[in-house]
Design a protein around this motif. Structure first.
Motif, PDB file in Angstrom:
ATOM      1  N   ASN A  35      43.806  50.670  30.842  1.00  0.00           N
ATOM      2  CA  ASN A  35      44.705  50.090  32.148  1.00  0.00           C
ATOM      3  C   ASN A  35      43.684  50.677  33.354  1.00  0.00           C
ATOM      4  OD1 ASN A  35      47.009  49.248  30.995  1.00  0.00           O
ATOM      5  ND2 ASN A  35      47.174  51.490  30.118  1.00  0.00           N
ATOM      6  N   GLN A  37      43.875  50.753  37.461  1.00  0.00           N
ATOM      7  CA  GLN A  37      44.710  50.463  38.652  1.00  0.00           C
ATOM      8  C   GLN A  37      44.233  50.504  39.845  1.00  0.00           C
ATOM      9  OE1 GLN A  37      47.459  53.791  37.255  1.00  0.00           O
ATOM     10  NE2 GLN A  37      49.219  52.177  36.760  1.00  0.00           N
ATOM     11  N   ASN A  65      44.004  45.870  30.949  1.00  0.00           N
ATOM     12  CA  ASN A  65      45.089  45.416  32.136  1.00  0.00           C
ATOM     13  C   ASN A  65      44.620  46.124  33.433  1.00  0.00           C
ATOM     14  OD1 ASN A  65      46.890  44.221  30.192  1.00  0.00           O
ATOM     15  ND2 ASN A  65      47.563  46.446  29.539  1.00  0.00           N
ATOM     16  N   HIS A  66      45.165  45.258  34.587  1.00  0.00           N
ATOM     17  CA  HIS A  66      44.993  45.645  35.786  1.00  0.00           C
ATOM     18  C   HIS A  66      46.132  45.658  36.627  1.00  0.00           C
ATOM     19  CE1 HIS A  66      44.524  41.918  37.959  1.00  0.00           C
ATOM     20  NE2 HIS A  66      44.346  41.423  37.055  1.00  0.00           N
ATOM     21  N   THR A  67      46.478  46.513  37.385  1.00  0.00           N
ATOM     22  CA  THR A  67      47.533  46.532  38.601  1.00  0.00           C
ATOM     23  C   THR A  67      46.843  46.617  39.987  1.00  0.00           C
ATOM     24  OG1 THR A  67      48.320  48.511  38.257  1.00  0.00           O
ATOM     25  CG2 THR A  67      49.397  46.980  36.908  1.00  0.00           C
ATOM     26  N   GLY A  68      47.428  46.050  40.962  1.00  0.00           N
ATOM     27  CA  GLY A  68      47.150  46.461  42.209  1.00  0.00           C
ATOM     28  C   GLY A  68      45.932  45.530  43.022  1.00  0.00           C
ATOM     29  N   ALA A  91      46.383  38.147  38.302  1.00  0.00           N
ATOM     30  CA  ALA A  91      47.599  38.933  38.128  1.00  0.00           C
ATOM     31  C   ALA A  91      48.496  38.755  36.937  1.00  0.00           C
ATOM     32  CB  ALA A  91      48.441  38.511  39.425  1.00  0.00           C
ATOM     33  N   ALA A  92      48.756  39.788  36.425  1.00  0.00           N
ATOM     34  CA  ALA A  92      49.708  39.903  35.217  1.00  0.00           C
ATOM     35  C   ALA A  92      48.904  39.314  33.853  1.00  0.00           C
ATOM     36  CB  ALA A  92      50.968  39.118  35.386  1.00  0.00           C
TER      37      ALA A  92
END
Length: 134
Positions: A35, A37, A65-68, A91-92
């Motif tokens: 992950n 972030q 996975n990535h967020t932000g 994204a997503a």
């Protein structure tokens, strides 16, 4: 046999992925998730990676996975223990690497970059993939 990944260290910088973990049966395949972030608000960027060290056996696959961030690339620099290079993660949608190839040499480092794209900047992180003995 079972293997567990118990690292909860979240830090900036270097990610080391270790493949061919001893004690794993060759017919057991797993997908390991990393992950990533990013917080791109304001003038600075904060990035965290969890787990800091991901352990893979030959045949296991890897997902980032990535967020932000708006999107993310995985860029091999010299060699690569997976078949092909992951497509840009939007994204997503995660970046995915296929199964570690059986010919991946133990102990060799495979440097790569994680490029995170925010609205007005790009952040580059330089981790490694390391194939473990076994």
């Amino acid at each position: 046999m079972q293997r567990s990944i118990g690292w909860s260290l979240v830090v900036l910088g270097l990610v080391v992925l270790v493949a061919a973990a001893p004690g794993r049966r060759d017919d057991v395949r797993a997908t390991v998730t990393v992950n990533v972030q990013a917080d791109c608000r304001g003038t600075g960027v904060t990035v965290s990676i969890n787990p800091w060290v991901a352990t893979l056996a030959r045949g296991d696959s890897l997902v980032w996975n990535h967020t932000g961030a708006d999107s993310m690339d995985i860029r091999p620099l010299r060699g690569w223990p997976f078949p092909g290079v992951p497509a840009r993660a939007r994204a997503a949608a995660p970046a995915r690497a296929g199964a570690v190839v059986p010919t991946a040499p133990p102990g060799q480092r495979f440097p790569y970059q994680i490029a995170l794209y925010c609205a007005d900047r790009t952040v580059i992180i330089d981790p490694d993939v390391v194939i473990g003995e076994g």
